[in-house]
Design a protein around this motif. Structure first.
Motif, PDB file in Angstrom:
ATOM      1  N   GLY A 175       0.845  -1.192   0.000  1.00 49.37           N
ATOM      2  CA  GLY A 175       0.000   0.000   0.000  1.00 49.37           C
ATOM      3  C   GLY A 175       0.879   1.240   0.000  1.00 49.37           C
ATOM      4  N   ALA A 176       0.253   2.396  -0.291  1.00 51.04           N
ATOM      5  CA  ALA A 176       1.015   3.646  -0.289  1.00 51.04           C
ATOM      6  C   ALA A 176       1.403   4.037   1.134  1.00 51.04           C
ATOM      7  CB  ALA A 176       0.187   4.754  -0.932  1.00 51.04           C
ATOM      8  N   SER A 177       0.639   3.599   2.119  1.00 56.00           N
ATOM      9  CA  SER A 177       0.953   3.933   3.514  1.00 56.00           C
ATOM     10  C   SER A 177       2.356   3.448   3.873  1.00 56.00           C
ATOM     11  CB  SER A 177      -0.037   3.260   4.470  1.00 56.00           C
ATOM     12  OG  SER A 177      -1.344   3.473   4.059  1.00 56.00           O
ATOM     13  N   TYR A 203      -4.190  14.292   4.473  1.00 58.38           N
ATOM     14  CA  TYR A 203      -4.572  12.925   4.823  1.00 58.38           C
ATOM     15  C   TYR A 203      -3.782  12.557   6.087  1.00 58.38           C
ATOM     16  CZ  TYR A 203      -4.872   7.866   4.516  1.00 58.38           C
ATOM     17  OH  TYR A 203      -5.072   6.559   4.805  1.00 58.38           O
ATOM     18  N   LEU A 205      -2.531  10.208   7.588  1.00 60.32           N
ATOM     19  CA  LEU A 205      -1.363   9.316   7.573  1.00 60.32           C
ATOM     20  C   LEU A 205      -0.084  10.138   7.777  1.00 60.32           C
ATOM     21  CD1 LEU A 205       0.373   6.790   6.680  1.00 60.32           C
ATOM     22  CD2 LEU A 205      -0.034   7.501   4.327  1.00 60.32           C
ATOM     23  N   ILE A 255      -0.432  16.119  -2.236  1.00 71.15           N
ATOM     24  CA  ILE A 255      -1.413  15.059  -2.523  1.00 71.15           C
ATOM     25  C   ILE A 255      -2.238  15.520  -3.717  1.00 71.15           C
ATOM     26  CG2 ILE A 255      -3.261  13.620  -1.576  1.00 71.15           C
ATOM     27  CD1 ILE A 255      -2.327  14.426   1.236  1.00 71.15           C
ATOM     28  N   ASN A 259      -6.734  14.597  -1.059  1.00 68.68           N
ATOM     29  CA  ASN A 259      -7.574  14.004  -0.011  1.00 68.68           C
ATOM     30  C   ASN A 259      -7.330  14.865   1.220  1.00 68.68           C
ATOM     31  OD1 ASN A 259      -8.828  12.540   1.943  1.00 68.68           O
ATOM     32  ND2 ASN A 259      -7.520  10.738   1.804  1.00 68.68           N
ATOM     33  N   ASP A 287       1.989  12.249  -3.720  1.00 69.32           N
ATOM     34  CA  ASP A 287       1.038  11.189  -3.393  1.00 69.32           C
ATOM     35  C   ASP A 287      -0.043  11.227  -4.467  1.00 69.32           C
ATOM     36  OD1 ASP A 287      -1.126   9.751  -2.403  1.00 69.32           O
ATOM     37  OD2 ASP A 287      -0.640  10.193  -0.316  1.00 69.32           O
ATOM     38  N   VAL A 289      -2.163   8.683  -5.425  1.00 67.75           N
ATOM     39  CA  VAL A 289      -2.955   7.451  -5.380  1.00 67.75           C
ATOM     40  C   VAL A 289      -4.327   7.619  -6.058  1.00 67.75           C
ATOM     41  CG1 VAL A 289      -1.805   6.578  -3.305  1.00 67.75           C
ATOM     42  CG2 VAL A 289      -3.923   7.852  -3.048  1.00 67.75           C
ATOM     43  N   TYR A 290      -4.782   8.890  -6.209  1.00 67.56           N
ATOM     44  CA  TYR A 290      -6.089   9.112  -6.845  1.00 67.56           C
ATOM     45  C   TYR A 290      -5.954   9.518  -8.311  1.00 67.56           C
ATOM     46  CZ  TYR A 290      -7.784   8.864  -2.091  1.00 67.56           C
ATOM     47  OH  TYR A 290      -8.067   8.426  -0.820  1.00 67.56           O
ATOM     48  N   SER A 326      -1.233   3.277  -5.729  1.00 66.27           N
ATOM     49  CA  SER A 326      -1.824   2.279  -4.837  1.00 66.27           C
ATOM     50  C   SER A 326      -2.887   1.460  -5.556  1.00 66.27           C
ATOM     51  CB  SER A 326      -2.468   3.029  -3.665  1.00 66.27           C
ATOM     52  OG  SER A 326      -3.333   2.197  -2.949  1.00 66.27           O
ATOM     53  N   SER A 328      -5.458   0.572  -3.869  1.00 67.84           N
ATOM     54  CA  SER A 328      -6.653   0.802  -3.050  1.00 67.84           C
ATOM     55  C   SER A 328      -7.655   1.749  -3.705  1.00 67.84           C
ATOM     56  CB  SER A 328      -6.266   1.415  -1.702  1.00 67.84           C
ATOM     57  OG  SER A 328      -5.325   0.625  -1.045  1.00 67.84           O
ATOM     58  N   LYS A 329      -7.176   2.623  -4.584  1.00 65.33           N
ATOM     59  CA  LYS A 329      -8.036   3.701  -5.089  1.00 65.33           C
ATOM     60  C   LYS A 329      -8.349   3.458  -6.569  1.00 65.33           C
ATOM     61  CE  LYS A 329      -7.435   5.033  -0.970  1.00 65.33           C
ATOM     62  NZ  LYS A 329      -8.449   4.845   0.043  1.00 65.33           N
ATOM     63  N   ARG A 338      -3.468  -4.543  -0.315  1.00 67.92           N
ATOM     64  CA  ARG A 338      -2.264  -3.820   0.062  1.00 67.92           C
ATOM     65  C   ARG A 338      -1.214  -3.756  -1.055  1.00 67.92           C
ATOM     66  NH1 ARG A 338      -3.736  -0.733   1.933  1.00 67.92           N
ATOM     67  NH2 ARG A 338      -2.170  -0.030   3.385  1.00 67.92           N
ATOM     68  N   GLY A 339      -1.658  -3.341  -2.230  1.00 67.27           N
ATOM     69  CA  GLY A 339      -0.713  -3.141  -3.338  1.00 67.27           C
ATOM     70  C   GLY A 339      -0.325  -1.676  -3.441  1.00 67.27           C
ATOM     71  N   TYR A 428     -13.851  12.199  -2.343  1.00 64.76           N
ATOM     72  CA  TYR A 428     -14.355  12.901  -1.162  1.00 64.76           C
ATOM     73  C   TYR A 428     -14.935  14.261  -1.489  1.00 64.76           C
ATOM     74  CZ  TYR A 428     -10.871   9.562   0.329  1.00 64.76           C
ATOM     75  OH  TYR A 428     -10.142   8.414   0.466  1.00 64.76           O
TER      76      TYR A 428
HETATM   77  C1  PLP Z   1      -3.875  10.458  -0.067  1.00 65.09           C
HETATM   78  C2  PLP Z   1      -3.706   9.048   0.378  1.00 65.09           C
HETATM   79  N1  PLP Z   1      -2.482   8.531   0.412  1.00 65.09           N
HETATM   80  C3  PLP Z   1      -2.265   7.279   0.808  1.00 65.09           C
HETATM   81  C4  PLP Z   1      -3.313   6.473   1.214  1.00 65.09           C
HETATM   82  C5  PLP Z   1      -3.011   5.093   1.679  1.00 65.09           C
HETATM   83  O1  PLP Z   1      -3.441   4.138   0.763  1.00 65.09           O
HETATM   84  P1  PLP Z   1      -3.038   2.626   0.850  1.00 65.09           P
HETATM   85  O2  PLP Z   1      -4.303   1.875   1.042  1.00 65.09           O
HETATM   86  O3  PLP Z   1      -2.402   2.340  -0.470  1.00 65.09           O
HETATM   87  O4  PLP Z   1      -2.078   2.443   1.960  1.00 65.09           O
HETATM   88  C6  PLP Z   1      -4.612   6.967   1.203  1.00 65.09           C
HETATM   89  C7  PLP Z   1      -5.742   6.160   1.663  1.00 65.09           C
HETATM   90  O5  PLP Z   1      -6.870   6.570   1.774  1.00 65.09           O
HETATM   91  C8  PLP Z   1      -4.813   8.293   0.775  1.00 65.09           C
HETATM   92  O6  PLP Z   1      -6.032   8.833   0.745  1.00 65.09           O
END
Ligand code: PLP
Length: 509
Positions: A175-177, A203, A205, A255, A259, A287, A289-290, A326, A328-329, A338-339, A428
């Motif tokens: 995941g990006a986290s 975000y 995180l 970002i 987000n 970042d 991911v979107y 990621s 996830s999105k 968790r990619g 969002y």
């Molecule tokens: C801006 C942003 N970065 C990173 C993540 C983390 O994503 P991941 O599920 O890939 O860890 C999210 C998750 O919502 C996010 O919104």
């Protein structure tokens, strides 16, 4: 103790069991005072300090209400909890993309390759991945499978109009986290003077991961009236002032799409941000991911814009950039798999070696998550058996996101005391809510921040679970709520509108 254990090992087996039994009995018959368990003072204060609002107070209360709904449905004034607090599409009944899951099925059960259950392109893809990794139950290369990194590099090169990406610069992540934590681990040295510029709202995180590293967040405020735009001059000024506060800015987080804001940066804006990074030697974390979740305007990757700048101006050659993606999105919504990946650009070899070392300490990222990143970046092509179904599933998800975002936006626009920016991207909306003195006083009495007070009442009355703006940061004196537009149907939007009207009436002065 060690010497007596060695003696025991050397004895015959029956003597050994007798002796060891006696040793055990002796040990436990001797009197000692049992030590107490760990308390909060004994553990890492940085973990205690870290906060993560997306799974904070309101979602915790939603979990309690969910249990209550199961046991005593008549005691709760709604039929279900609507999880609008987190961008977790499959929790909200979004169906997985068939191609992805078909390939994953074979990766999990390779004997399916011998059957006719799946189309030929699915089998071919699974075979390519299996030939490379052996089994998804085996550790892969620490940086990620070479086949996966090749597909990602090709995807980036095509996305960025030919700006070359190399598999050696790609690191698959859990995941990006995980990528964010790895970058902070490499770059931040644990001293409080390490500064990281983060957008506000952000975000959470980022603030959580910074708290874990003892680093200092340097907030730069996004401009709500300008559709949550970024002001590069403000970043420049903050960096220049940081020295006065004995803080050394090292990293700039961006970002895009945003987000919680959903804002998309223009190309000019990215150029200006990169100029600030180049001037001050800031490592940029983009970042992205979107990047697939775009409704208005165009997504420009930082890597593409940087390559263009570098082709014209030598000043940009020193920029160091890490871009994140990621599983996830986008439209895949495969959060639980968790990619993710990060691409490193412009770092010295000795710094790259540290990223590689950290990756090897973790052995490897989740292999099925890696496979997903391969498929996301290398989807079925026209003419292949899975293409049509893939295309129709992807466009249906895109369309439904856009529809839901528009419906939510339209509902908020009509409500008193709510101001909302038009959704451009991500998952969002982040409406601003104006509270009068009576609401502020009631919130104070409940010992809650006004936005937490509102979100809690919304949850208790309707089952809609959101996140108060204070969890993301907001201009002092302003209050927001973050909601995803992912929950299915429109009934919940009407419920929210009804709640809001009643809330405004109840607290009218
Ligand atoms: C801006 C942003 N970065 C990173 C993540 C983390 O994503 P991941 O599920 O890939 O860890 C999210 C998750 O919502 C996010 O919104």
């Amino acid at each position: 103790m060690l010497r007596s254990s060695v003696k025991l090992v050397r004895g015959s087996s029956s003597r050994l069991s007798a002796l060891s039994l006696r040793a055990v009995n002796n040990r436990f018959s001797s009197h000692f005072t049992a030590s107490s368990k760990l308390s909060l003072e004994d553990v890492n204060p940085r973990v205690i300090a870290a906060e993560y609002a997306v799974r904070g107070l309101i979602p915790a209360r939603a979990e309690e209400l969910k249990k209550k709904l199961q046991r005593h449905p008549h005691e709760v004034p709604f039929k279900s909890i609507i999880n609008a607090n987190i961008g977790n599409p499959q929790q909200l009944k979004q169906k997985p993309i068939t191609f992805y899951r078909s390939v994953l099925s074979i990766l999990q059960s390779p004997s399916l390759l011998e059957t006719d259950v799946f189309p030929e392109d699915v089998k071919a893809r699974a075979k390519t991945l299996l030939d490379n990794v052996g089994s998804v139950g085996a550790y892969s290369h620490s940086q990620g499978s070479s086949v996966v990194r090749e597909s990602i590099a090709k995807f980036i090169t095509e996305r960025d109009n030919g700006a070359l990406a190399h598999p050696k610069d790609i690191y698959l992540t859990t995941g990006a986290s995980d990528a964010v934590k790895v970058i902070f681990e490499v770059i931040l040295n644990g001293e409080k003077d390490n500064g990281v510029l983060i957008p506000i709202p952000q975000y959470p995180l980022y603030t959580a991961a910074l708290a874990l590293k003892n680093a200092t967040p340097i907030p730069y405020y996004l401009k709500e009236s300008d559709n949550w735009g970024t002001n590069p001059q403000e970043i420049d000024d903050l960096v220049s002032q940081a020295e006065k506060f004995q803080v050394k800015p090292k990293i700039l987080v961006v970002i895009n799409p945003g987000n919680p804001t959903g804002a998309i940066l223009s190309k000019e804006n990215i150029e200006q941000i990169l100029a600030v990074a180049a001037k001050h030697g800031l490592v940029v974390i983009a970042d992205e991911v979107y990047q697939e979740n775009v409704f208005e305007g165009e997504f420009h990757s930082f890597k593409k814009v940087l390559s263009e700048l570098q082709s014209k101006h030598a000043e940009f050659d020193s920029v160091q950039l890490v871009s994140l993606h990621s599983s996830s999105k986008g439209v895949s919504g495969e959060c639980g798999q968790r990619g993710g990946y990060m691409e490193l650009v412009g770092f010295k070899p000795e710094i790259v070696a540290l990223f590689t070392k950290l990756a090897s300490i973790s052995l490897c990222p989740v292999v099925t998550g890696q496979a997903l990143m391969e498929m996301i970046t290398n989807p079925p092509k026209e003419g292949e058996p899975s293409y049509e179904l893939y295309q129709s599933e992807v466009s249906a998800i895109h369309d439904s996101y856009k529809e839901k975002a528009d419906a939510l936006y339209a509902a908020f626009k009509d409500l008193d005391n709510i101001e909302v920016q038009k959704p451009q991207g991500a998952m969002y909306l982040f409406p601003k809510i104006t509270f009068n003195d009576r609401v502020l006083a009631a919130a104070r009495e409940s010992n809650l921040l006004p936005d937490v007070f509102y979100c809690l009442r919304l949850l208790e009355s309707t089952g809609i679970c959101t996140v108060p703006g204070s969890g993301f940061g907001q201009e002092p004196g302003t209050f927001h709520v973050r909601t995803t537009f992912l929950p299915p149907g429109s009934e919940w939007i009407q419920d929210w509108a009804k709640f809001h009207k009643e809330f405004v009436e109840k607290f009218a002065e």
